[in-house]
Design an enzyme around this catalytic site. Structure first.
Site, PDB file in Angstrom:
ATOM      1  N   ARG A 103       0.836  -1.206   0.000  1.00  0.00           N
ATOM      2  CA  ARG A 103       0.000   0.000   0.000  1.00  0.00           C
ATOM      3  C   ARG A 103       0.868   1.252   0.000  1.00  0.00           C
ATOM      4  O   ARG A 103       0.469   2.294   0.515  1.00  0.00           O
ATOM      5  CB  ARG A 103      -0.963   0.012   1.164  1.00  0.00           C
ATOM      6  CG  ARG A 103      -0.306  -0.127   2.509  1.00  0.00           C
ATOM      7  CD  ARG A 103      -1.297   0.257   3.543  1.00  0.00           C
ATOM      8  NE  ARG A 103      -0.852  -0.158   4.843  1.00  0.00           N
ATOM      9  CZ  ARG A 103      -1.508   0.113   5.941  1.00  0.00           C
ATOM     10  NH1 ARG A 103      -2.627   0.784   5.874  1.00  0.00           N
ATOM     11  NH2 ARG A 103      -1.065  -0.268   7.096  1.00  0.00           N
ATOM     12  N   GLY A 135      -4.742  -2.173  -0.139  1.00  0.00           N
ATOM     13  CA  GLY A 135      -3.829  -1.102  -0.548  1.00  0.00           C
ATOM     14  C   GLY A 135      -4.175   0.258   0.045  1.00  0.00           C
ATOM     15  O   GLY A 135      -3.583   1.275  -0.331  1.00  0.00           O
ATOM     16  N   ARG A 192       4.923  10.149   2.460  1.00  0.00           N
ATOM     17  CA  ARG A 192       6.142  10.010   3.258  1.00  0.00           C
ATOM     18  C   ARG A 192       7.341  10.489   2.456  1.00  0.00           C
ATOM     19  O   ARG A 192       7.359  10.371   1.225  1.00  0.00           O
ATOM     20  CB  ARG A 192       6.363   8.548   3.622  1.00  0.00           C
ATOM     21  CG  ARG A 192       5.189   7.904   4.265  1.00  0.00           C
ATOM     22  CD  ARG A 192       5.598   6.658   4.984  1.00  0.00           C
ATOM     23  NE  ARG A 192       5.724   5.502   4.116  1.00  0.00           N
ATOM     24  CZ  ARG A 192       5.684   4.254   4.587  1.00  0.00           C
ATOM     25  NH1 ARG A 192       5.548   4.031   5.887  1.00  0.00           N
ATOM     26  NH2 ARG A 192       5.792   3.237   3.767  1.00  0.00           N
ATOM     27  N   ARG A 199      14.568  -1.137   2.590  1.00  0.00           N
ATOM     28  CA  ARG A 199      14.494  -1.811   3.897  1.00  0.00           C
ATOM     29  C   ARG A 199      15.429  -3.015   3.906  1.00  0.00           C
ATOM     30  O   ARG A 199      15.885  -3.463   2.839  1.00  0.00           O
ATOM     31  CB  ARG A 199      13.057  -2.320   4.110  1.00  0.00           C
ATOM     32  CG  ARG A 199      12.028  -1.210   4.028  1.00  0.00           C
ATOM     33  CD  ARG A 199      10.750  -1.724   3.350  1.00  0.00           C
ATOM     34  NE  ARG A 199       9.820  -0.610   3.112  1.00  0.00           N
ATOM     35  CZ  ARG A 199       8.880  -0.247   3.967  1.00  0.00           C
ATOM     36  NH1 ARG A 199       8.693  -0.939   5.071  1.00  0.00           N
ATOM     37  NH2 ARG A 199       8.104   0.770   3.705  1.00  0.00           N
ATOM     38  N   ASP A 269      11.118  -6.235   7.377  1.00  0.00           N
ATOM     39  CA  ASP A 269      10.618  -5.381   6.286  1.00  0.00           C
ATOM     40  C   ASP A 269      10.292  -3.988   6.800  1.00  0.00           C
ATOM     41  O   ASP A 269      10.016  -3.091   6.003  1.00  0.00           O
ATOM     42  CB  ASP A 269       9.373  -6.001   5.634  1.00  0.00           C
ATOM     43  CG  ASP A 269       8.297  -6.361   6.651  1.00  0.00           C
ATOM     44  OD1 ASP A 269       8.621  -7.077   7.611  1.00  0.00           O
ATOM     45  OD2 ASP A 269       7.153  -5.920   6.504  1.00  0.00           O
ATOM     46  N   ASP A 279       7.494   3.058   9.017  1.00  0.00           N
ATOM     47  CA  ASP A 279       6.268   2.277   9.169  1.00  0.00           C
ATOM     48  C   ASP A 279       5.653   2.438  10.557  1.00  0.00           C
ATOM     49  O   ASP A 279       5.707   1.553  11.395  1.00  0.00           O
ATOM     50  CB  ASP A 279       6.502   0.788   8.845  1.00  0.00           C
ATOM     51  CG  ASP A 279       6.326   0.541   7.357  1.00  0.00           C
ATOM     52  OD1 ASP A 279       6.281   1.529   6.600  1.00  0.00           O
ATOM     53  OD2 ASP A 279       6.237  -0.636   6.949  1.00  0.00           O
TER      54      ASP A 279
HETATM   55  P1  AMP Z   1       3.234  -3.784   7.933  1.00  0.00           P
HETATM   56  O1  AMP Z   1       3.403  -4.806   9.019  1.00  0.00           O
HETATM   57  O2  AMP Z   1       2.108  -2.828   8.149  1.00  0.00           O
HETATM   58  O3  AMP Z   1       4.503  -3.064   7.670  1.00  0.00           O
HETATM   59  O4  AMP Z   1       2.831  -4.553   6.596  1.00  0.00           O
HETATM   60  C1  AMP Z   1       3.370  -5.786   6.204  1.00  0.00           C
HETATM   61  C2  AMP Z   1       3.064  -6.040   4.745  1.00  0.00           C
HETATM   62  O5  AMP Z   1       1.664  -5.991   4.503  1.00  0.00           O
HETATM   63  C3  AMP Z   1       3.684  -5.051   3.777  1.00  0.00           C
HETATM   64  O6  AMP Z   1       4.025  -5.733   2.613  1.00  0.00           O
HETATM   65  C4  AMP Z   1       2.559  -4.080   3.542  1.00  0.00           C
HETATM   66  O7  AMP Z   1       2.699  -3.414   2.306  1.00  0.00           O
HETATM   67  C5  AMP Z   1       1.355  -5.010   3.529  1.00  0.00           C
HETATM   68  N1  AMP Z   1       0.111  -4.329   3.888  1.00  0.00           N
HETATM   69  C6  AMP Z   1      -0.266  -3.858   5.101  1.00  0.00           C
HETATM   70  N2  AMP Z   1      -1.477  -3.297   5.044  1.00  0.00           N
HETATM   71  C7  AMP Z   1      -1.898  -3.394   3.756  1.00  0.00           C
HETATM   72  C8  AMP Z   1      -3.072  -3.002   3.042  1.00  0.00           C
HETATM   73  N3  AMP Z   1      -4.090  -2.389   3.646  1.00  0.00           N
HETATM   74  N4  AMP Z   1      -3.117  -3.271   1.727  1.00  0.00           N
HETATM   75  C9  AMP Z   1      -2.108  -3.897   1.096  1.00  0.00           C
HETATM   76  N5  AMP Z   1      -1.007  -4.293   1.700  1.00  0.00           N
HETATM   77  C10 AMP Z   1      -0.880  -4.060   3.014  1.00  0.00           C
HETATM   78 MG    MG Z   2       5.756  -2.414   6.646  1.00  0.00          MG
END
Ligand code: AMP
Ligand code: MG
Length: 524
Positions: A103, A135, A192, A199, A269, A279
């Site tokens: 996203r 997303g 951002r 990363r 990540d 993040d």
């Molecule tokens: P995060 O733990 O929030 O950093 O996210 C982990 C993974 O999930 C990353 O690849 C993000 O891009 C993906 N992600 C989190 N929320 C969404 C969302 N609402 N739509 C698509 N991908 C997401």
């Molecule tokens: Mg993330």
């Protein structure tokens, strides 16, 4: 609105040849081109005037229709080609394979005043990396990210910045606590800003697929673009790079521990190769000083990412990065040395940082006992970290410790349950203050000099979880006044701001167990 476009990531690294915005595994590519999804009715909530300035944007620019269009993802800035990055990661200790910008969409890299900035929208629609998600991002989490990025910067902790916060005009479905209770919330998009959003996971994904050719390309690119101090012709440049990443990560973690910030999801990540806090999800700020605290309900069982564990998780993540780039070096020793060094440096720097929080001018190893006993007594009764350290600066060297409880006068506002501070707890505090006073009397600093030094590193104002929550609840009703107020307040976290004294207060009781204040999940 005019930018000097200077794309390097997408120019120098391999692009995914598939132009479709379909969810898939992407091989041998650093990114996929993808366009943001246009929004129906975008509305500007807030712009960081400082970040706008960094990018060379005037007030007229940020007020323009073009700004709203470009930073809500509704219009693509001329001569640019947005893209999402491919990365993998270890989530909660387990290898999760390909993750990627699900996203986030990178709009462009620009140069301004000889500085490079990458601009990235978060929540602007699906990408090839969105997996099963939408997303999108909601207003609630976007306010938290926007305000906290800027607050961290002003606290002096390395971080990505946030240019803008825009409501998309769309409704987004979220099951906030993963309990089947789906609600429709306002969608929002944050822009951002950082020199780069690479990363640890960007290196890991190539390594996991034995794609050493692209792994090397990414390492070479990163060193050349972001580690100019490393001579790219020396044979051990990869080790120098790893050492530099370890050092930057160390500085970031020391900063987090100093101000009581808990990231909440330190997956690989979510660790920036530049050592920037990145993040902002279920993060939080310590209120009662408690090394075992995490705001992330998803991590409630194991508390892997609790406050007191952040340093060792950083080390664990660096170890994963070492594993990823090891094939380019094939000698484990220098990696092990760097990781050992990290631990030694952390111990020393943490010691010095804590010593400076209590105002020691010349800390020595002999202060370990004073500092350790402080960490124990801070947990004897719930004690607000920010208020304690800030008010400790008021302590006078000549206070009469025998005078019943008088030594506590300066810090008593930090106790959540003042009635508990009697008998054993009171005795422990008294012991500590006796040692502290003795130690202060060995230093040359006057009370005023010590206070001035302490007030530069012990913030008066941090973005307490309930403060963000108040800003969110008002903004959800269309009132952005608290967002603006907190943005301004947190620009000067070390200053006395008498008109804002109400924000220098313990968490109110209503916020103790409230969703959004002490409980946050990854779903945002
Ligand atoms: P995060 O733990 O929030 O950093 O996210 C982990 C993974 O999930 C990353 O690849 C993000 O891009 C993906 N992600 C989190 N929320 C969404 C969302 N609402 N739509 C698509 N991908 C997401
Ligand atoms: Mg993330």
């Amino acid at each position: 609105m005019k930018f000097e476009i200077n794309n390097t990531f997408s120019e120098k690294l391999p692009a995914d040849p598939n132009p479709d915005n379909s969810r898939r595994q992407v091989f041998e590519s650093a990114f996929s081109y993808v366009e943001p999804t246009p929004t129906s009715d975008p509305e500007l909530v807030h712009v960081s005037d400082e970040v706008a300035q960094l990018l060379g944007l005037s007030k007229a620019d940020t007020n323009s229709q073009e700004f709203l269009d470009v930073f809500s993802g509704s219009k693509i800035y001329k001569d640019t080609k947005p893209y999402a990055m491919c990365y993998g990661g270890h989530q909660f200790g387990h290898w999760a394979g390909q993750l990627g910008d699900g996203r986030a969409i990178n709009l462009m890299e620009i140069l301004h005043n000889q500085k490079r900035w990458a601009l990235q929208l978060k929540g602007a629609g699906p990408t090839p990396y969105s997996r099963s998600a939408d997303g999108l991002a909601v207003l609630r989490s976007s306010i938290r990210e926007h305000l906290c990025s800027e607050a961290m910067h002003h606290l002096g902790v390395p971080t990505t910045r946030s240019l803008s916060l825009i409501k998309s005009g769309e409704k987004v479905a979220r099951d906030m606590m993963y309990n089947g209770n789906v609600q429709y919330e306002d969608g929002a998009i944050v822009c951002r800003v950082a020199p780069s959003f690479i990363r640890f996971g960007n290196f890991q994904i190539f390594a996991s697929r034995n794609d050493h050719k692209n792994l090397r390309k990414l390492v070479d690119y990163t060193i050349e673009a972001f580690f100019p101090e490393i001579n790219s012709n020396t044979p051990n440049k990869i080790i120098s790079f790893f050492q530099a990443v370890a050092d930057r990560t160390l500085q970031m973690i020391i900063g987090w521990q100093r101000v009581g910030f808990v990231h909440g999801v330190m997956n690989t990540d979510n660790l920036s190769i530049l050592g920037l806090t990145i993040d902002y999800g279920p993060y939080g700020w310590l209120e009662g000083y408690d090394p075992d605290w995490t705001p992330n309900t998803t991590d409630r069982q194991n508390k892997r990412y609790r406050y007191g564990y952040q340093p060792r998780i950083a080390l664990w993540n660096l170890m994963q990065l070492a594993n990823a780039i090891f094939p380019l070096v094939e000698d484990a020793k220098p990696f092990e040395d760097t990781l050992n060094d990290f631990q030694e440096k952390y111990k020393l720097q943490y010691h010095n940082m804590l010593a400076s929080k209590i105002g020691l001018q010349h800390p020595t190893v002999k202060d370990a006992n004073l500092l350790n006993s402080l960490q124990i007594v801070l947990q004897a009764t719930e004690t607000d970290m920010t208020i304690f350290f800030r008010n400790l600066a008021e302590f006078q060297k000549h206070t009469n410790i025998d005078d019943e409880g008088a030594f506590l006068e300066v810090v008593k506002k930090s106790f959540y349950v003042p009635e508990e501070v009697k008998e054993k707890v009171l005795a422990s505090w008294k012991d500590w203050f006796v040692k502290y006073q003795h130690r202060l009397n060995e230093e040359k600093w006057s009370d005023a000099e010590r206070k001035a030094a302490m007030n530069q590193i012990n913030p008066k104002y941090v973005l307490r979880n309930y403060m963000a929550q108040l800003a969110i609840e008002a903004a959800e009703k269309g009132d952005n006044a608290i967002v603006q107020e907190l943005y301004k307040l947190l620009k000067k976290p070390y200053d006395e701001q008498p008109k804002s004294e109400k924000w220098f207060a313990k968490r109110p009781e209503w916020a103790r167990h409230k969703v959004g204040c002490s409980m946050l999940s990854c779903s945002s």
